[in-house]
Design an enzyme around this catalytic site. Structure first.
Site, PDB file in Angstrom:
ATOM      1  N   GLU A  29       0.832  -1.201   0.000  1.00 41.03           N
ATOM      2  CA  GLU A  29       0.000   0.000   0.000  1.00 41.03           C
ATOM      3  C   GLU A  29       0.872   1.258   0.000  1.00 41.03           C
ATOM      4  O   GLU A  29       1.630   1.495   0.948  1.00 41.03           O
ATOM      5  CB  GLU A  29      -0.929  -0.029   1.212  1.00 41.03           C
ATOM      6  CG  GLU A  29      -1.892  -1.205   1.176  1.00 41.03           C
ATOM      7  CD  GLU A  29      -2.539  -1.484   2.518  1.00 41.03           C
ATOM      8  OE1 GLU A  29      -2.338  -0.677   3.453  1.00 41.03           O
ATOM      9  OE2 GLU A  29      -3.244  -2.507   2.643  1.00 41.03           O
ATOM     10  N   LEU A  58      -5.913  -1.586  -0.904  1.00 39.85           N
ATOM     11  CA  LEU A  58      -5.833  -1.686   0.556  1.00 39.85           C
ATOM     12  C   LEU A  58      -6.431  -3.019   0.986  1.00 39.85           C
ATOM     13  O   LEU A  58      -7.539  -3.090   1.538  1.00 39.85           O
ATOM     14  CB  LEU A  58      -6.568  -0.521   1.210  1.00 39.85           C
ATOM     15  CG  LEU A  58      -6.130   0.884   0.799  1.00 39.85           C
ATOM     16  CD1 LEU A  58      -6.903   1.928   1.573  1.00 39.85           C
ATOM     17  CD2 LEU A  58      -4.636   1.065   0.995  1.00 39.85           C
ATOM     18  N   GLU A  60      -4.736  -6.485   2.616  1.00 36.71           N
ATOM     19  CA  GLU A  60      -3.556  -7.244   3.017  1.00 36.71           C
ATOM     20  C   GLU A  60      -3.625  -8.704   2.574  1.00 36.71           C
ATOM     21  O   GLU A  60      -2.597  -9.302   2.234  1.00 36.71           O
ATOM     22  CB  GLU A  60      -3.371  -7.160   4.535  1.00 36.71           C
ATOM     23  CG  GLU A  60      -2.860  -5.816   5.026  1.00 36.71           C
ATOM     24  CD  GLU A  60      -3.920  -4.734   5.005  1.00 36.71           C
ATOM     25  OE1 GLU A  60      -3.542  -3.544   4.970  1.00 36.71           O
ATOM     26  OE2 GLU A  60      -5.120  -5.078   5.022  1.00 36.71           O
ATOM     27  N   GLN A  82       1.520  -2.561   5.760  1.00 37.24           N
ATOM     28  CA  GLN A  82       1.790  -1.172   6.152  1.00 37.24           C
ATOM     29  C   GLN A  82       2.009  -0.978   7.647  1.00 37.24           C
ATOM     30  O   GLN A  82       2.865  -0.202   8.060  1.00 37.24           O
ATOM     31  CB  GLN A  82       0.662  -0.276   5.651  1.00 37.24           C
ATOM     32  CG  GLN A  82       0.996   1.201   5.684  1.00 37.24           C
ATOM     33  CD  GLN A  82      -0.046   2.011   4.956  1.00 37.24           C
ATOM     34  OE1 GLN A  82      -1.187   2.125   5.416  1.00 37.24           O
ATOM     35  NE2 GLN A  82       0.329   2.578   3.823  1.00 37.24           N
ATOM     36  N   PHE A  83       1.243  -1.688   8.469  1.00 36.26           N
ATOM     37  CA  PHE A  83       1.457  -1.692   9.915  1.00 36.26           C
ATOM     38  C   PHE A  83       1.210  -3.109  10.416  1.00 36.26           C
ATOM     39  O   PHE A  83       0.386  -3.840   9.864  1.00 36.26           O
ATOM     40  CB  PHE A  83       0.522  -0.723  10.641  1.00 36.26           C
ATOM     41  CG  PHE A  83       0.880   0.722  10.465  1.00 36.26           C
ATOM     42  CD1 PHE A  83       1.873   1.308  11.240  1.00 36.26           C
ATOM     43  CD2 PHE A  83       0.233   1.490   9.513  1.00 36.26           C
ATOM     44  CE1 PHE A  83       2.210   2.643  11.074  1.00 36.26           C
ATOM     45  CE2 PHE A  83       0.555   2.826   9.339  1.00 36.26           C
ATOM     46  CZ  PHE A  83       1.548   3.406  10.118  1.00 36.26           C
ATOM     47  N   ILE A  87      -1.686  -7.472   9.857  1.00 35.44           N
ATOM     48  CA  ILE A  87      -1.329  -8.803   9.358  1.00 35.44           C
ATOM     49  C   ILE A  87      -2.436  -9.826   9.573  1.00 35.44           C
ATOM     50  O   ILE A  87      -2.419 -10.886   8.942  1.00 35.44           O
ATOM     51  CB  ILE A  87      -0.025  -9.347   9.991  1.00 35.44           C
ATOM     52  CG1 ILE A  87      -0.219  -9.675  11.480  1.00 35.44           C
ATOM     53  CG2 ILE A  87       1.137  -8.404   9.761  1.00 35.44           C
ATOM     54  CD1 ILE A  87       0.898 -10.506  12.058  1.00 35.44           C
ATOM     55  N   PHE A  88      -3.403  -9.528  10.443  1.00 39.92           N
ATOM     56  CA  PHE A  88      -4.447 -10.517  10.714  1.00 39.92           C
ATOM     57  C   PHE A  88      -5.197 -10.897   9.440  1.00 39.92           C
ATOM     58  O   PHE A  88      -5.581 -12.042   9.251  1.00 39.92           O
ATOM     59  CB  PHE A  88      -5.407  -9.990  11.777  1.00 39.92           C
ATOM     60  CG  PHE A  88      -4.774  -9.901  13.142  1.00 39.92           C
ATOM     61  CD1 PHE A  88      -4.618 -11.026  13.918  1.00 39.92           C
ATOM     62  CD2 PHE A  88      -4.312  -8.690  13.631  1.00 39.92           C
ATOM     63  CE1 PHE A  88      -4.029 -10.954  15.176  1.00 39.92           C
ATOM     64  CE2 PHE A  88      -3.715  -8.598  14.887  1.00 39.92           C
ATOM     65  CZ  PHE A  88      -3.570  -9.739  15.653  1.00 39.92           C
ATOM     66  N   HIS A 129      -1.272  -0.243  15.433  1.00 37.86           N
ATOM     67  CA  HIS A 129      -0.108   0.128  14.635  1.00 37.86           C
ATOM     68  C   HIS A 129       1.213  -0.285  15.278  1.00 37.86           C
ATOM     69  O   HIS A 129       2.235  -0.297  14.596  1.00 37.86           O
ATOM     70  CB  HIS A 129      -0.090   1.644  14.389  1.00 37.86           C
ATOM     71  CG  HIS A 129      -1.113   2.113  13.410  1.00 37.86           C
ATOM     72  ND1 HIS A 129      -2.444   1.862  13.565  1.00 37.86           N
ATOM     73  CD2 HIS A 129      -0.992   2.825  12.260  1.00 37.86           C
ATOM     74  CE1 HIS A 129      -3.116   2.410  12.544  1.00 37.86           C
ATOM     75  NE2 HIS A 129      -2.247   2.983  11.749  1.00 37.86           N
TER      76      HIS A 129
END
Length: 325
Positions: A29, A58, A60, A82-83, A87-88, A129
């Site tokens: 992203e 956007l 993941e 991105q943060f 990742i979930f 984050h």
């Protein structure tokens, strides 16, 4: 050598590998024209083109899924999440599809992917984050976990990660991106994954840490030195594979240890490290191995995160406790 901060060292590592290997791709992203939310990939799209460095939606799960597909086709994707709290949505692709690829295909396919993600507290970021989520990856066979603490290591470890034939979860601490500059070779070099670094020699106690906590541990060691305590500090660099040899050799010398992690205390890297110490070096210990970690609560809002995070004072207190045992 050039003076670089960690963000610049990461960018230089990516640039080095984009030049060296046409199969290296960078996507995520806003990583293209903008250069990422922290500008870690700034200028790379202009230098290597939109076919090599490009933005994604956007999503993941789509980022990680595309990385898996590209990886089995011979590419070496560098996929940015991105943060870390995002990742979930990508965990199935990261920890199931990519991590098991070589096993489930009988060695016919690899997943040579680097999943880069910023993480870490002390920067007053928004919810999700900054959480330390490395523990989610530690129980996943097939994926390596790398957590650099300085610019020199970040570049060498990232180049090694990009060249690795298995997926690597590469965690970049937000509080270290601009924390300090360090001499970093401008050419290519690698640091072996699974090799820790003794960043301070000592004889009374071993402090084991990674990421930002290496610097917190070093500050504690400085304070303890004023009391006549000689603390050895180990920077793990990678959590998987874990350099148990360096840990055990240090404990044979100091006979006492504490492990420091930013994550919540339970079921994290520190617990696994202590278990390994008990299995391999318990007869060399003169005190229980203690953990200094975040409390077992949800990561707090920015106003109180400095209270929640481990501090040099908390580390020094744990050291005194093992010395007095």
């Amino acid at each position: 050598m050039a003076q670089m901060n960690m963000k610049e060292a990461i960018r230089d590592a990516i640039r080095t590998e984009l030049k060296r290997d046409p199969n290296v791709l960078v996507f995520g992203e806003d990583v293209g024209k903008v250069g990422g939310v922290f500008r870690a990939t700034e200028g790379l799209q202009a230098e290597f083109g939109e076919d090599r460095v490009f933005d994604t939606p956007l999503a993941e799960s789509a980022i990680a899924g595309m990385a898996v597909g590209l990886g089995v086709q011979g590419f070496r994707p560098i996929a940015e999440i991105q943060f870390i709290g995002f990742i979930f949505e990508a965990m199935d692709q990261m920890f199931v599809q990519a991590a098991r690829m070589r096993y489930r295909s009988g060695g016919r396919y690899n997943a040579p992917i680097v999943f880069r993600t910023p993480w870490g507290g002390g920067v007053k970021a928004a919810e999700l984050h900054t959480d330390a989520l490395e523990g989610l990856a530690l129980q996943t066979p097939g994926i390596k976990v790398v957590v650099p603490s300085n610019p020199y290591d970040a570049k060498g470890l990232l180049i090694s990660a990009i060249r690795d034939n298995d997926p690597v979860f590469f965690m970049e601490h937000l509080n270290l991106y601009h924390a300090f500059r360090q001499e970093v070779p401008e050419g290519e070099y690698t640091i072996e994954l699974g090799k820790a670094n003794v960043v301070r020699e000592g004889k009374d106690v071993t402090i084991i840490a990674y990421g930002l906590m290496v610097h917190t541990a070093l500050k504690a060691a400085d304070e303890l030195a004023k009391e006549g305590v000689s603390a050895e500090v180990i920077d793990l660099r990678t959590l998987v594979p874990l350099d148990t040899d360096t840990i055990v050799e240090s404990i044979k010398k100091t006979n006492r240890a504490i492990v420091v992690q930013e994550a919540q205390k339970s079921a994290g890297a520190a617990a696994e490290i202590i278990a390994r110490i008990n299995e391999l070096a318990i007869l060399h210990l003169e005190a229980p191995v203690l953990r200094v970690a975040g409390p077992d609560t949800v990561y707090p809002f920015a106003q109180i995160e400095d209270i929640w995070l481990p501090t040099p004072a908390r580390i020094a207190k744990a050291v005194r406790k093992v010395l007095e045992f």
